[in-house]
Design a protein around this motif. Structure first.
Motif, PDB file in Angstrom:
ATOM      1  N   ILE A 232       0.391  16.342   1.322  1.00 32.20           N
ATOM      2  CA  ILE A 232       1.466  15.876   0.448  1.00 32.20           C
ATOM      3  C   ILE A 232       2.766  15.806   1.253  1.00 32.20           C
ATOM      4  O   ILE A 232       3.148  16.758   1.926  1.00 32.20           O
ATOM      5  CB  ILE A 232       1.656  16.813  -0.765  1.00 32.20           C
ATOM      6  CG1 ILE A 232       0.331  17.020  -1.509  1.00 32.20           C
ATOM      7  CG2 ILE A 232       2.736  16.263  -1.692  1.00 32.20           C
ATOM      8  CD1 ILE A 232      -0.247  15.769  -2.098  1.00 32.20           C
ATOM      9  N   GLY A 233       3.436  14.666   1.209  1.00 36.16           N
ATOM     10  CA  GLY A 233       4.678  14.484   1.956  1.00 36.16           C
ATOM     11  C   GLY A 233       4.499  13.848   3.317  1.00 36.16           C
ATOM     12  O   GLY A 233       5.487  13.481   3.962  1.00 36.16           O
ATOM     13  N   CYS A 234       3.237  13.681   3.754  1.00 32.88           N
ATOM     14  CA  CYS A 234       2.976  13.037   5.042  1.00 32.88           C
ATOM     15  C   CYS A 234       3.065  11.520   4.903  1.00 32.88           C
ATOM     16  O   CYS A 234       2.706  10.954   3.862  1.00 32.88           O
ATOM     17  CB  CYS A 234       1.587  13.395   5.561  1.00 32.88           C
ATOM     18  SG  CYS A 234       1.405  15.094   6.115  1.00 32.88           S
ATOM     19  N   ASP A 235       3.519  10.865   5.958  1.00 33.51           N
ATOM     20  CA  ASP A 235       3.447   9.411   6.040  1.00 33.51           C
ATOM     21  C   ASP A 235       2.115   9.050   6.668  1.00 33.51           C
ATOM     22  O   ASP A 235       1.761   9.579   7.740  1.00 33.51           O
ATOM     23  CB  ASP A 235       4.588   8.855   6.893  1.00 33.51           C
ATOM     24  CG  ASP A 235       5.940   9.016   6.215  1.00 33.51           C
ATOM     25  OD1 ASP A 235       5.968   9.150   4.985  1.00 33.51           O
ATOM     26  OD2 ASP A 235       6.966   9.028   6.921  1.00 33.51           O
ATOM     27  N   ILE A 236       1.357   8.168   6.018  1.00 34.21           N
ATOM     28  CA  ILE A 236       0.016   7.839   6.488  1.00 34.21           C
ATOM     29  C   ILE A 236      -0.152   6.329   6.595  1.00 34.21           C
ATOM     30  O   ILE A 236       0.612   5.560   6.017  1.00 34.21           O
ATOM     31  CB  ILE A 236      -1.070   8.451   5.576  1.00 34.21           C
ATOM     32  CG1 ILE A 236      -0.970   7.879   4.131  1.00 34.21           C
ATOM     33  CG2 ILE A 236      -0.943   9.976   5.532  1.00 34.21           C
ATOM     34  CD1 ILE A 236      -1.927   6.787   3.824  1.00 34.21           C
TER      35      ILE A 236
END
Length: 239
Positions: free
Chosen positions: A195-199
């Motif tokens: 959660i909160g990661c850029d993917i």
């Protein structure tokens, strides 16, 4: 047979454990089994399956390739199974959970989970690389595959690993059947740490805002929200 024929002291899992020197895929046997909690384990799978129909490499005598037959429905079984494996090994090695169903040690994949359902039957398939050395993997997997042995530097007792995993799975299945799906989902979501990661997946780039109840990523992109139910992703920027 190096494994016990049953696991005493559990409520659901391990009333019977069937071992095969070779099998196409233990999930096939589990889907055909009517006895809840029956375990099928193979020394070697000739057609072991991973996500999206990919083949799962199962070297003979080095890992654990097994499936559990369970009565459906059992919402969140893949989440609970991942947590059970992590918890079973926690006193000896740190296992990270990577979305959607990977088990990792020191950034290398050491296992995976594949849940299949047919009618009112569920096959919970689990593969764990236990005593592999780097040279035991095909060349194309060596850069990302690992094992409990390579992560810790010592050989593991496969029977002990199986027993611990099945005992923790038993606790987890009981929790799920008592209505604990939401808490298990939240625990798994936290463990995935995404959660909160850029993917990125293909042309889709965005930030993960949540994981829904079915395990799909909810991603906010430049063109709006997207839902990714499965597939390989690349983390562009960690939290």
């Amino acid at each position: 047979n190096p494994f016990p024929e049953a696991l005493p002291g559990t409520t659901v899992i391990g009333a019977a454990i069937h071992w095969y020197p070779e099998a196409p895929s233990t999930n096939i046997y589990a889907l055909e089994c009517e006895r809840d909690g029956t375990v099928f384990i193979a020394e070697h799978q000739t057609a072991g399956r991973g996500r999206h129909g990919k083949r799962w490499h199962s070297a003979e005598g080095l890992g654990l390739w097994f499936s559990i037959a369970l009565a459906a429905p059992l919402r969140g079984v893949s989440f609970g199974a991942a947590l059970a494996v992590r918890n079973a090994l926690a006193n000896k090695v740190a296992v990270d959970l990577r979305w959607p169903n990977d088990l990792c040690c020191a950034s290398r994949k050491i296992g995976g989970i594949l849940v299949e359902q047919r009618g009112n039957r569920i096959a919970l398939g689990i593969g764990i690389n236990v005593n592999h050395r780097p040279e035991d993997f095909p060349v194309y997997l060596r850069h990302r595959a690992g094992s409990l042995a390579t992560a810790t530097g010592y050989a593991w007792d496969r029977t002990e690993v199986l027993t611990q995993v099945l005992m923790h799975l038993d606790d987890m299945v009981i929790r799920m059947r008592q209505g604990g799906h939401e808490a298990i989902h939240d625990e798994w979501t936290k463990a995935c740490n995404i959660i909160g990661c850029d993917i990125r997946r293909g042309a889709i780039v965005g930030r993960v805002t949540a994981i829904d109840g079915d395990g799909a990523l909810l991603v906010m992109t430049g063109t709006g929200p997207r839902r990714l139910a499965c597939g390989d992703i690349t983390i562009v920027r960690p939290i």
